[in-house]
Design a protein around this motif. Structure first.
Motif, short mmCIF file in Angstrom:
data_model
loop_
_atom_site.label_atom_id
_atom_site.label_comp_id
_atom_site.label_asym_id
_atom_site.label_seq_id
_atom_site.Cartn_x
_atom_site.Cartn_y
_atom_site.Cartn_z
N LYS A 1 43.42 40.48 27.10
CA LYS A 1 42.53 41.63 26.93
C LYS A 1 41.66 41.84 28.16
O LYS A 1 41.75 42.85 28.84
N ASN A 2 40.80 40.87 28.42
CA ASN A 2 39.89 41.00 29.57
C ASN A 2 39.95 39.72 30.39
O ASN A 2 38.92 39.07 30.62
N MET A 3 41.13 39.36 30.81
CA MET A 3 41.33 38.09 31.51
C MET A 3 40.72 38.14 32.92
O MET A 3 40.96 39.07 33.68
N LYS A 4 39.91 37.12 33.22
CA LYS A 4 39.36 36.92 34.54
C LYS A 4 39.86 35.58 35.08
O LYS A 4 40.22 34.69 34.31
N TYR A 5 39.88 35.45 36.41
CA TYR A 5 40.28 34.17 36.97
C TYR A 5 39.50 33.88 38.24
O TYR A 5 38.99 34.78 38.92
N ASP A 6 39.40 32.58 38.53
CA ASP A 6 38.77 32.11 39.77
C ASP A 6 39.70 31.12 40.43
O ASP A 6 40.35 30.31 39.75
N ILE A 7 39.78 31.20 41.75
CA ILE A 7 40.60 30.26 42.52
C ILE A 7 39.75 29.03 42.84
O ILE A 7 38.64 29.13 43.37
N ILE A 8 40.26 27.85 42.46
CA ILE A 8 39.52 26.61 42.69
C ILE A 8 39.47 26.28 44.17
O ILE A 8 38.42 25.94 44.72
#
Length: 584
Positions: free
Chosen positions: A320-327
């Motif tokens: 739905k509202n997927m967010k991501y961060d690169i480690i």
């Protein structure tokens, strides 16, 4: 001399007799004659079929010819079920059933043999044979019948258990075996007979581990929102095993008898008009919609380097509202292009910088889902030798379509592609432009004329994608069709339903959705330029208004969204308009 003649005659006579005896001893089957197509007929049984006050440990059913059993383990259905299956064997013409456990008091039992009993020579089955008895004074005789269909396709489902419970609590199909059992036929029909006059919970179950419980997520189920009550449906039985063979010496003919009934209904006039309602396509109250639940837990089902320039992450469900961060800290500047799939259940990272060997990513979809993954480039990962450029062109091309060019990888070094379009003696030089944000689809804007011959040319090595691949040349000779080659279809919809939206799908014979519309209440749909052929129309009641079909969830009492089809096939003809009304 006379003595010698006598000896010779005696020897000759002995040889002749021996030959005659030998020919008599070699019996062969008679040749020719009609093939045996008759199923074995039950003659007698100990005790009688439909017995009352049953207290036996063994049942013997004798037929009019030698019999064998085929697939008895899957064919036999005992209702109510035993904890320990009976031992079933054949002795010549007699079927022997040894019961291994004590029977319940005042209970009607049905042993349904399906098509397991066949004759020895030709394999003709005794179709749907059943043996019924009660441990009480009355035979229960009520019935529940209907169909089981796949909730999405509406196709009939065969070999599905339909089960009844005489208890009423929600988790019962997970915890207990049913009280009554039946199995659907080829056309999806089922009948549960010899029932008590009480309400039941009813389910259909595609039981994959044969334990008669709904205990695997991959098993399919159907249920009713309320309890069901059986009805009286008298049935004429032709079965001489209603007579106990211990009480007679012989039987000369088969008698037609009426099943004993606890309701004491004995009017034969009633039986004449009783028909199998399953032959009527109109749905009955006991029709069940079979569906597979979806594990609602979101998860990442795949995350991998496909090659040097592509990382793919697949989710169990659309996000739905997927967010991501690169480690990891990447000092590459612009190093990727994100491409979500159309229904947002997968994400592709197109890597502009192919020097990345591993990647750590934290995903978060508000309070619904959170996970951390690490992907590593395999040693064998490398760009594949492929044709990076394809087209939607075909030998006969629809004049009202646009020519499109598709790339396997994103293209970053060009916003347009030069092409040559030759129409008979006229030549056009123009450009195709990107029409997607991922730089993988180019569209030719030039309109095509009807019923004309064209040549479309793209020169080689003019485009390079992010993987360093350059295109091969593309040459297509094609002819456009004309308006007269198609038909048009107008569908006037009256739903008589002001509370729900409907998804209307126009489907070809390959089950492909050709056209789709989203309607509310009364609407007129016009589908233009349809290729001649046969089509079906499918309607999905979109109760949650998410514009897709949703399956059910038993414990939440959610039924799969209702699906139904236009009652007849739609035939589209060339150069013809078809107008139809659909009221539902």
């Amino acid at each position: 001399m006379k003595k010698n003649i006598s000896i010779i005659f005696s020897l000759f006579l002995t040889i002749v007799i021996a030959l005659l005896l030998n020919s008599c001893a070699n019996i062969v089957s008679p040749s020719g004659g009609p093939k045996d197509e008759e199923a074995p007929k039950p003659l007698t049984s100990i005790p009688a079929n439909y017995s009352k006050r049953f207290n036996h440990k063994k049942i013997e059913i004798t037929f009019n010819e030698f019999i064998v059993l085929k697939d008895i383990a899957s064919q036999l259905i005992v209702s109510p079920p035993f904890e320990e299956n009976p031992e079933i064997k054949v002795k010549g013409k007699t079927l022997v059933v040894d019961l291994k456990e004590n029977l319940k008091e005042n209970t009607t039992y049905t042993l349904f043999f399906g098509d397991a009993i066949t004759d020895l020579t030709e394999g003709n089955p005794v179709s749907s044979y059943e043996f019924v008895f009660t441990t009480g004074d009355f035979l229960d005789s009520l019935t529940i019948s209907g169909r089981v269909k796949d909730a999405f396709t509406q196709n009939p489902e065969k070999d599905v258990f339909v089960v009844l419970y005489d208890k009423n609590y929600d988790s019962i199909p997970y915890k207990e075996k049913p009280y009554y059992i039946s199995k659907t036929k080829e056309n999806g029909s089922y009948t549960l007979r010899n029932l008590r006059n009480i309400p039941y919970k009813i389910f259909a179950l595609k039981d994959l581990n044969n334990n008669l419980k709904f205990d695997q997520i991959i098993e399919r189920i159907a249920f009713f929102d309320s309890l069901v009550t059986p009805h009286y449906r008298p049935i004429i039985k032709t079965d001489t095993t209603l007579i106990d063979s211990n009480s007679i010496k012989s039987i000369k003919s088969t008698k037609t008898t009426l099943r004993t009934d606890s309701l004491k209904t004995d009017s034969l006039k009633k039986i004449k008009y009783i028909q199998d309602s399953l032959t009527n396509e109109k749905l009955s109250i006991n029709d069940l919609q079979l569906f597979q639940e979806i594990d609602s837990t979101q998860k990442i089902v795949k995350a991998e380097f496909k090659n040097n320039n592509k990382i793919i992450i697949e989710f169990r469900f659309p996000v739905k509202n997927m967010k991501y961060d690169i480690i990891d800290s990447l000092d590459f500047g612009e190093w990727k292009i994100d491409e979500w799939s159309k229904n947002k259940d997968s994400l592709i990272f197109w890597l502009i910088k192919p020097d990345i060997d591993s990647l750590g990513i934290i995903f978060n979809d508000k309070d619904i889902f959170a996970d951390t993954i690490h992907v590593f480039k395999r040693k064998t990962s490398k760009s594949l030798a492929i044709n990076i450029l394809n087209s939607n062109l075909a030998q006969t091309f629809n004049f009202d379509e646009k020519i499109k060019l598709y790339f396997t990888y994103p293209v970053l070094n060009a916003d347009s592609i030069p092409f040559t379009l030759i129409l008979e003696e006229d030549t056009t030089y123009s450009f195709a432009y990107f029409t997607d944000k991922f730089h993988r689809t180019f569209t030719v804007k030039e309109a095509l004329k009807q019923n004309k011959n064209y040549k479309f040319i793209i020169n080689d090595s003019i485009i390079q994608d992010i993987a360093g691949n350059v295109n091969d040349s593309l040459v297509y000779n094609f002819k456009t069709n004309s308006q007269e080659d198609f038909g048009n279809f107008i569908l006037n919809i009256n739903t008589n339903d002001s509370s729900n939206y409907y998804i209307i799908q126009f489907i070809n014979e390959k089950a492909e959705i050709i056209k789709q519309a989203y309607v509310f209440n009364n609407e007129k749909l016009t589908f233009k330029n349809i290729t001649p052929g046969n089509y079906s129309i499918k309607a999905i009641k979109d109760k949650n208004r998410n514009q897709r079909w949703d399956t059910g969830k038993y414990l939440k009492k959610i039924q799969p969204e209702e699906i139904f089809f236009y009652p007849s096939t739609i035939t589209i003809r060339a150069n013809w308009d078809l107008d139809e009304n659909w009221i539902f």
